[in-house]
Design an enzyme around this catalytic site. Structure first.
Site, mmCIF file in Angstrom:
data_model
loop_
_atom_site.group_PDB
_atom_site.id
_atom_site.type_symbol
_atom_site.label_atom_id
_atom_site.label_comp_id
_atom_site.label_asym_id
_atom_site.label_seq_id
_atom_site.Cartn_x
_atom_site.Cartn_y
_atom_site.Cartn_z
ATOM 1 N N TRP A 166 0.828 -1.214 0.000
ATOM 2 C CA TRP A 166 0.000 0.000 0.000
ATOM 3 C C TRP A 166 0.854 1.253 0.000
ATOM 4 O O TRP A 166 0.579 2.217 -0.721
ATOM 5 C CB TRP A 166 -0.999 -0.016 1.155
ATOM 6 C CG TRP A 166 -2.049 -1.046 0.898
ATOM 7 C CD1 TRP A 166 -2.250 -2.199 1.594
ATOM 8 C CD2 TRP A 166 -2.998 -1.057 -0.191
ATOM 9 N NE1 TRP A 166 -3.270 -2.918 1.009
ATOM 10 C CE2 TRP A 166 -3.744 -2.248 -0.072
ATOM 11 C CE3 TRP A 166 -3.280 -0.185 -1.243
ATOM 12 C CZ2 TRP A 166 -4.769 -2.578 -0.984
ATOM 13 C CZ3 TRP A 166 -4.298 -0.514 -2.142
ATOM 14 C CH2 TRP A 166 -5.022 -1.695 -2.006
ATOM 15 N N ASP A 223 -1.772 6.986 6.101
ATOM 16 C CA ASP A 223 -2.820 6.130 5.538
ATOM 17 C C ASP A 223 -3.194 5.146 6.644
ATOM 18 O O ASP A 223 -2.428 4.239 6.958
ATOM 19 C CB ASP A 223 -2.291 5.400 4.295
ATOM 20 C CG ASP A 223 -3.305 4.374 3.759
ATOM 21 O OD1 ASP A 223 -4.402 4.245 4.341
ATOM 22 O OD2 ASP A 223 -2.988 3.723 2.739
ATOM 23 N N LYS A 228 -12.997 -0.883 6.372
ATOM 24 C CA LYS A 228 -12.530 -1.868 7.368
ATOM 25 C C LYS A 228 -13.196 -1.606 8.713
ATOM 26 O O LYS A 228 -14.005 -2.404 9.160
ATOM 27 C CB LYS A 228 -11.006 -1.825 7.513
ATOM 28 C CG LYS A 228 -10.263 -2.656 6.488
ATOM 29 C CD LYS A 228 -10.076 -1.935 5.201
ATOM 30 C CE LYS A 228 -9.104 -2.684 4.292
ATOM 31 N NZ LYS A 228 -8.887 -1.936 3.063
HETATM 32 N N1 PMP Z 1 -4.390 1.674 1.917
HETATM 33 C C1 PMP Z 1 -4.549 0.558 2.668
HETATM 34 C C2 PMP Z 1 -3.669 0.371 3.854
HETATM 35 C C3 PMP Z 1 -5.520 -0.382 2.315
HETATM 36 O O1 PMP Z 1 -5.685 -1.495 3.041
HETATM 37 C C4 PMP Z 1 -6.331 -0.149 1.181
HETATM 38 C C5 PMP Z 1 -7.416 -1.100 0.766
HETATM 39 N N2 PMP Z 1 -7.340 -2.389 1.168
HETATM 40 C C6 PMP Z 1 -6.115 1.006 0.433
HETATM 41 C C7 PMP Z 1 -5.150 1.891 0.849
HETATM 42 C C8 PMP Z 1 -6.942 1.302 -0.774
HETATM 43 O O2 PMP Z 1 -8.167 1.694 -0.309
HETATM 44 P P1 PMP Z 1 -9.425 1.923 -1.250
HETATM 45 O O3 PMP Z 1 -9.827 0.587 -1.750
HETATM 46 O O4 PMP Z 1 -10.418 2.521 -0.293
HETATM 47 O O5 PMP Z 1 -9.027 2.855 -2.324
#
Ligand code: PMP
Length: 291
Positions: A33, A102, A126
């Site tokens: 991520w 994030d 989440k």
């Molecule tokens: N950052 C993290 C730490 C994530 O776990 C996720 C999604 N699993 C994202 C970003 C991306 O998020 P989104 O699907 O809401 O764009």
């Protein structure tokens, strides 16, 4: 702010709004991520890695002193919990610049030292509610500094000035998010969520550590995630067998992310203690049959 576009849109909005006047964005590369956030920031501004976990195969978060920030840096971006790798930041970097976080996969699961942060963002899906809403928590000084030349939706100040109603909001997602916050409050708030998270994940890590090596955590002990407990079995065949038997027993969605394989128990706030107990019971039974 309650926005759309997921945490993914924040990978772009953060550098677009904050990296003005030749300032640089520092990124802790802690896993997949963080890599995505860094990739977008590199397209949109001047971004550099302040620490790279690739050498240790992303098995840990940096120690506070490991992170190196250079002059002219506007923020240090951290991913508080790497959802796929199963590592969580337990010591915040000792940086001379504000943090941007994030917190998609561990927001509302523990207290946040807000004084270190200029901005925090999280997709709701989440710990906050259904997908479709994204939460951004930012200092007024940050929001006030949205640069000219951005399209309206991309500006934090536009959303702030319109009370997050600049365009049609995802009303259902926001409504459920509100209900989720009230539920968390009724449980005892973030402190209660933190205690529950430690208890649930503690059970599963105990089952891993006490398995005589049958189950194995690929993660450094000090960086273990309480939200996503990842573990391996002696072979990929056994992992497949484990997942199939677990599903048959009503324990679903335990597959590790397709990019890494293995097993991943996601223990978000909504998972009750009984879920973790059922998993460790199943783990003990499976080990007894196969070890
Ligand atoms: N950052 C993290 C730490 C994530 O776990 C996720 C999604 N699993 C994202 C970003 C991306 O998020 P989104 O699907 O809401 O764009």
């Amino acid at each position: 702010l309650l926005l759309q576009g997921g945490a993914t849109l924040q990978f772009s909005m953060v550098p677009m709004n904050l990296l003005t006047g030749g300032q640089r964005g520092a990124y802790v590369l802690s896993g997949s991520w963080a890599a995505k956030a860094f990739e977008d920031a590199s397209l949109l501004g001047d971004a550099y890695p302040a620490w790279d976990g690739e050498a240790s195969r992303f098995d840990r978060m940096p120690a506070p002193g490991d992170v190196e920030v250079t002059a002219g840096t506007r923020y240090l971006h951290v991913t508080s919990n790497e959802t796929i790798g199963g590592i969580q930041m337990w010591e915040w970097p000792a940086a001379s610049v504000p943090l941007v976080g994030d917190m998609s996969s561990d927001i509302m699961s523990r207290p946040v030292p807000w004084e270190h942060f200029d901005l925090v963002y999280a997709g709701a899906q989440k710990n906050l509610g259904p997908a479709g809403a994204t939460v951004v928590i930012a200092r007024s000084s940050v929001v006030d500094a949205s640069p000219d030349g951005l399209g309206a939706y991309l500006r934090y100040d536009v959303h702030r000035d319109k009370g997050s109603l600049y365009n049609t909001p995802p009303v259902f997602a926001i409504w459920v998010l509100g209900k989720t916050l009230r539920w968390v409050q009724a449980q005892g708030g973030v402190a209660a969520m933190a205690a529950l998270a430690a208890a649930k994940a503690g059970l599963v890590y105990e089952a891993i550590d006490g398995s005589g090596g049958f189950y194995r955590s690929p993660v450094a002990e000090g960086s273990r995630s309480l939200m996503n407990v990842v573990f391996r079995l002696p072979s990929e065949d056994l992992e497949q067998e484990f997942l199939t038997a677990a599903t048959a027993g009503g324990l679903v969605n335990l597959e590790g992310h397709r990019s890494v394989g293995g097993v991943r128990a996601s223990l978000y706030n909504a998972m009750p203690m009984a879920g973790a107990e059922a998993l460790v019971d199943f783990m003990a039974g499976f080990r007894a049959r196969h070890a």
